[in-house]
Design an enzyme around this catalytic site. Structure first.
Site, short mmCIF file in Angstrom:
data_model
loop_
_atom_site.label_atom_id
_atom_site.label_comp_id
_atom_site.label_asym_id
_atom_site.label_seq_id
_atom_site.Cartn_x
_atom_site.Cartn_y
_atom_site.Cartn_z
N GLY A 176 25.44 11.48 -28.91
CA GLY A 176 24.92 12.15 -27.72
C GLY A 176 25.41 11.47 -26.45
O GLY A 176 25.62 12.13 -25.43
N ALA A 177 25.57 10.16 -26.54
CA ALA A 177 26.02 9.42 -25.37
C ALA A 177 27.41 9.88 -24.92
O ALA A 177 27.74 9.84 -23.74
CB ALA A 177 26.01 7.93 -25.65
N GLY B 193 0.84 -1.19 0.00
CA GLY B 193 0.00 0.00 0.00
C GLY B 193 0.87 1.24 0.00
O GLY B 193 2.05 1.20 -0.38
N GLY B 194 0.30 2.32 0.49
CA GLY B 194 1.04 3.58 0.54
C GLY B 194 2.31 3.48 1.37
O GLY B 194 3.22 4.31 1.25
C1 HXC Z 1 -3.92 -4.02 12.18
C2 HXC Z 1 -2.90 -5.94 11.46
C3 HXC Z 1 -2.66 -5.36 10.19
C4 HXC Z 1 -3.13 -4.03 9.97
C5 HXC Z 1 -1.86 -7.33 10.18
N1 HXC Z 1 -2.40 -7.16 11.40
N2 HXC Z 1 -2.03 -6.26 9.42
N3 HXC Z 1 -3.52 -5.26 12.43
N4 HXC Z 1 -3.74 -3.42 10.99
N5 HXC Z 1 -2.92 -3.42 8.81
C6 HXC Z 1 -2.37 -8.10 12.51
C7 HXC Z 1 -3.28 -9.28 12.30
O1 HXC Z 1 -4.58 -8.99 12.72
C8 HXC Z 1 -2.62 -10.33 13.17
O2 HXC Z 1 -2.97 -10.09 14.52
C9 HXC Z 1 -1.15 -10.01 13.05
O3 HXC Z 1 -1.08 -8.66 12.62
C10 HXC Z 1 -0.44 -10.86 12.03
O4 HXC Z 1 -1.18 -10.85 10.83
P1 HXC Z 1 -1.53 -12.19 10.03
O5 HXC Z 1 -2.54 -11.82 9.01
O6 HXC Z 1 -1.87 -13.27 11.00
O7 HXC Z 1 -0.12 -12.51 9.39
P2 HXC Z 1 0.24 -13.10 7.96
O8 HXC Z 1 -0.65 -14.28 7.69
O9 HXC Z 1 1.69 -13.29 7.94
O10 HXC Z 1 -0.20 -11.97 6.90
C11 HXC Z 1 0.47 -10.72 6.91
C12 HXC Z 1 -0.26 -9.70 6.00
C13 HXC Z 1 -1.76 -9.63 6.42
C14 HXC Z 1 -0.14 -10.17 4.56
C15 HXC Z 1 0.45 -8.39 6.15
O11 HXC Z 1 -1.85 -9.44 7.83
C16 HXC Z 1 -2.49 -8.53 5.76
O12 HXC Z 1 -2.91 -8.65 4.59
N6 HXC Z 1 -2.70 -7.42 6.47
C17 HXC Z 1 -3.43 -6.29 5.99
C18 HXC Z 1 -2.63 -5.58 4.99
C19 HXC Z 1 -3.32 -4.34 4.53
O13 HXC Z 1 -4.24 -4.38 3.71
N7 HXC Z 1 -2.90 -3.18 5.10
C20 HXC Z 1 -3.46 -1.92 4.76
C21 HXC Z 1 -2.74 -1.53 3.48
S1 HXC Z 1 -3.18 0.07 2.96
P3 HXC Z 1 -2.95 -11.20 15.63
O14 HXC Z 1 -3.55 -10.56 16.83
O15 HXC Z 1 -3.77 -12.33 15.12
O16 HXC Z 1 -1.51 -11.59 15.86
C22 HXC Z 1 -2.07 0.97 3.75
C23 HXC Z 1 -2.25 2.40 3.46
C24 HXC Z 1 -1.03 3.18 3.82
O17 HXC Z 1 -1.22 0.57 4.42
C25 HXC Z 1 -1.27 4.54 3.31
C26 HXC Z 1 -0.07 5.40 3.41
C27 HXC Z 1 -0.29 6.66 2.63
#
Ligand code: HXC
Length: 519
Positions: A406-407, A171-172
């Protein structure tokens, strides 16, 4: 509470913080072949040098049950330490706490180390392993990212910023590393993308794996997003230590000069014969680089991307330099869009941090064709031209063989404020190669000659005439565009002499808000 109780309370709290998200999650991290944030910091920094900040920080959110889940550190370990005795600031995202996701307080911790690094004038290293924005915190987390981005931008060109990707970076969240100077990915477990495979599938129908979309192979070879790909985390952390050996602490300092055990006057006889007799025969320019630099050590940057141009760091008599070299072994060393972008960014980094640039030229020109023109080679080639012309650090250019069209101008020519421009006797400095030139200059006459033998003879004669005039370094040297023609085996010595002479070089650009490099 007695004094002893107080101390014990502190020690307990410290211990609690060190447990991150708990034993189970640490085990899970290890099972994936990943180290924890603290283990990574320990491996990276000089032993016992880490001083942690904000160990007792927790988030202040109450929604979505967060009031019942508070962890000390809030998912990022921050502070400062030393690498080879020099101060660095560091943050390492802790995947065991909320998946290393970024909250408001998490962002504040990162901003604190970045702000202090800017005041002190020390590099910042960020270790990324995160699920992105903390979903429960919504817009506060997005604001936290933007606070970091703004600091990345302000720190750019002031202190070196290095990002390691040892897990998810999606993501971002990718934009903070993207704003830093170097991105390193480990071959295991790391990936970066703006939108993941699921979104890609929904929006475009593309079926693609995480690895294929944003794994280290993709960013090392195809996109060029990653500058270094390490076999594993350990190697990656050692690479960061190595990289810092070439960099100053900040833009007001010179890079660190070290003792050199390699003789300055080491002659490399093999270089006198390294250029093949046939002008179109390739050779590996890295052999030349390795043989002239201190102890044959060269730290290549973007090794697998746009391999027609080589970029990286080395030392001459202990003085760090950035090396840019056309690579005849790959696409004949031609300049194309990717090579121009790669080298331009590298030249600008060196210039920002007072690192002299040594350029080795063997370039047949720009890559022709619609693919390049439609992709905007005009703009991208101009980036490299701009970067060289704007750079005020010492610039030493050595033309090994071809330097066409040019290079020729682009690759650190005299007129782009090249300070010392040498050429090997094998140099060919001209508007184009003999075949192309003869076709354009004498095409009509050639077509008019019916007898084949006579035609071949005519072409040969014209080519010889052209080669005698242009395909050598002496025509350029006669105008002073080349300062000297040097014996290849003396290259190391001549570069060191040049660097010594240029050590106190001062050059400036006109005062302005900023330039408008063709982006
Ligand atoms: C809160 C999160 C989290 C998140 C993971 N966790 N991502 N909690 N916010 N974004 C937590 C899970 O609930 C879990 O908690 C623990 O972290 C581990 O995650 P798992 O899913 O069990 O691990 P894994 O299977 O290894 O998968 C990792 C992952 C997946 C691929 C990163 O967690 C995932 O898809 N997360 C969401 C990613 C996402 O969409 N993020 C937002 C992106 S947009 P527990 O309590 O069970 O241990 C963004 C915008 C930024 O970031 C903008 C900036 C400008």
């Amino acid at each position: 509470m007695t004094i002893e109780d107080n101390i014990q309370h502190l020690l307990d709290k410290r211990e609690e913080a060190k447990q991150g998200g708990g034993e189970k999650r640490i085990e899970s991290q290890h099972r994936k072949g990943k180290y924890t944030a603290r283990e990574r910091i320990e491996m990276l920094l000089d032993e016992g040098s880490f001083e942690e900040f904000d160990m007792f920080v927790t988030h202040h959110s109450t929604e979505f049950g967060l009031d019942r889940q508070r962890y000390l550190t809030d998912g990022v370990v921050t502070g400062h330490g030393t690498i080879d005795g020099r101060v660095v600031y560091i943050y390492a995202q802790d995947f065991t706490i909320f998946g290393g996701s970024l909250s408001e307080t998490f962002a504040q911790k990162i901003c604190k180390v970045m702000d202090q690094a800017m005041k002190v004038g020390a590099p910042v290293i960020g270790i990324n392993d995160s699920g992105g924005a903390r979903i429960q915190e919504g817009v506060k987390s997005l604001a936290g990212y933007a606070e970091i981005f703004q600091r990345n931008i302000m720190a750019s060109g002031v202190i070196p910023q290095i990002s390691a990707i040892f897990g998810p970076c999606a993501g971002g969240a990718v934009y903070s590393p993207a704003l830093t100077d170097f991105i390193l990915m480990s071959k295991e477990n790391s990936y970066m993308f703006v939108t993941g495979p699921k979104v890609a599938k929904t929006v475009t129908g593309e079926d693609i794996s995480t690895e294929e979309l944003g794994g280290p192979d993709v960013h090392g070879k195809k996109s060029g997003v990653a500058h270094f790909i390490a076999e594993d985390e350990k190697e990656g952390l050692l690479l960061i230590r190595k990289l810092l050996e070439y960099l100053p602490q900040n833009n007001l300092e010179d890079p660190p000069v070290t003792e050199c055990g390699d003789p300055i006057v080491r002659k490399e006889d093999v270089l006198n014969e390294i250029i093949p007799a046939e002008p179109n025969q390739p050779y590996d320019v890295k052999d030349i680089i390795h043989s002239v630099v201190d102890c044959n050590e060269f730290l290549e940057v973007q090794r697998h991307y746009a391999q027609n141009i080589i970029t990286g760091f080395a030392k001459f008599n202990g003085i760090p330099v950035g090396i840019v070299a056309n690579q005849p072994n790959f696409l004949a060393g031609v300049l194309d869009i990717n090579a121009s972008r790669k080298a331009a960014r590298f030249v600008r980094f060196c210039d920002a941090f007072n690192i002299p640039i040594v350029t080795l030229v063997d370039v047949p020109g720009f890559l022709p064709g619609s693919g390049q023109e439609y992709g905007g080679i005009i703009i991208h080639g101009a980036k490299l031209l701009f970067a060289y012309g704007e750079a005020t650090v010492p610039k030493i250019t050595i033309t090994l063989r071809k330097s066409y069209g040019g290079a020729h101008d682009v690759m650190g020519s005299k007129q782009l404020r090249g300070d010392i421009n040498y050429a090997w006797p094998s140099a060919e400095i001209a508007v184009m190669g003999p075949e192309g030139a003869i076709e354009i200059l004498h095409g009509k006459s050639i077509k008019g000659i019916e007898d084949e033998e006579e035609r071949i003879e005519f072409i040969k004669e014209k080519e010889k005439e052209y080669k005698d005039k242009f395909t050598n370094p002496y025509e350029a040297a006669s105008y002073g565009y080349i300062d000297d023609v040097i014996e290849p085996r003396n290259t190391r010595f001549r570069v060191i002499r040049a660097l010594q002479a240029l050590a106190s070089k001062k050059d400036t650009n006109p005062l302005k808000k900023h330039s408008n490099i063709p982006l």
